[in-house]
Design a protein around this motif. Structure first.
Motif, PDB file in Angstrom:
ATOM      1  N   GLY A  69       0.806  -1.204   0.000  1.00 49.91           N
ATOM      2  CA  GLY A  69       0.000   0.000   0.000  1.00 49.91           C
ATOM      3  C   GLY A  69       0.842   1.257   0.000  1.00 49.91           C
ATOM      4  O   GLY A  69       2.035   1.233   0.308  1.00 49.91           O
ATOM      5  N   PHE A  80      -4.453   6.516   4.365  1.00 51.41           N
ATOM      6  CA  PHE A  80      -4.392   5.574   3.271  1.00 51.41           C
ATOM      7  C   PHE A  80      -4.556   6.283   1.930  1.00 51.41           C
ATOM      8  O   PHE A  80      -5.369   7.208   1.796  1.00 51.41           O
ATOM      9  N   TYR A 121      -7.350  -0.872  -4.479  1.00 51.64           N
ATOM     10  CA  TYR A 121      -8.305  -0.087  -3.709  1.00 51.64           C
ATOM     11  C   TYR A 121      -7.726   1.305  -3.522  1.00 51.64           C
ATOM     12  O   TYR A 121      -6.528   1.459  -3.327  1.00 51.64           O
ATOM     13  N   ALA A 166      -8.305   5.470  -1.931  1.00 48.30           N
ATOM     14  CA  ALA A 166      -9.025   6.443  -1.130  1.00 48.30           C
ATOM     15  C   ALA A 166      -9.887   7.291  -2.060  1.00 48.30           C
ATOM     16  O   ALA A 166      -9.502   7.543  -3.214  1.00 48.30           O
ATOM     17  N   THR A 226      -6.947  -0.692   4.693  1.00 47.96           N
ATOM     18  CA  THR A 226      -6.679   0.737   4.640  1.00 47.96           C
ATOM     19  C   THR A 226      -6.105   1.301   5.930  1.00 47.96           C
ATOM     20  O   THR A 226      -5.816   2.490   5.997  1.00 47.96           O
TER      21      THR A 226
END
Length: 124
Positions: A35, A47, A59, A61, A106
């Motif tokens: 991440g 995140f 994924y 934000a 996250t």
């Protein structure tokens, strides 16, 4: 031991682009998720985006969706964050992080391994 080394930060004008890189070593990352997080002065680490190394699931934000793209290069064992249409509020230190299990999350505390960070500054 997992090592993460970020690069690619810098100073850019609003509306410009940067690509951050995170070179990973020390493990086979097929069972990991990687991440990107960021932290601005006086604010908590937040995140930005994450990717499951094995499945490629991503994924983002809400604040970066449609502007940032996370990707990985299996041969180079590197994760990238392509940042377009940058805004002054994107200014922060950006960190690469890794967690076992391959599931994208996250929350910073769920990532056990962190890079040293790279500064991104967006001028208005």
């Amino acid at each position: 031991q997992v090592q993460l080394v970020e690069s690619g930060g810098g100073l850019v004008q609003a509306g410009g682009s940067l690509r951050l890189s995170c070179a990973a070593s020390g493990r086979t990352f097929s069972s990991y998720a990687l991440g990107w997080f960021r932290q601005a002065p006086g604010k908590e680490r937040e995140f930005v985006a994450a990717i499951s190394w094995n499945y490629g699931t991503t994924y983002y934000a809400d604040s970066v969706k449609g502007r940032f793209t996370i990707s990985r290069d299996n041969a180079k064992i590197t994760v990238y964050l392509q940042m377009n249409s940058l805004k002054p509020e994107d200014t922060a230190v950006y960190y690469c992080a890794a967690r076992t299990g391959g599931v994208v999350t996250t929350t910073p505390r769920s990532y056990a391994h962190w890079g040293q960070g790279t500064q991104v500054t967006v001028s208005s």
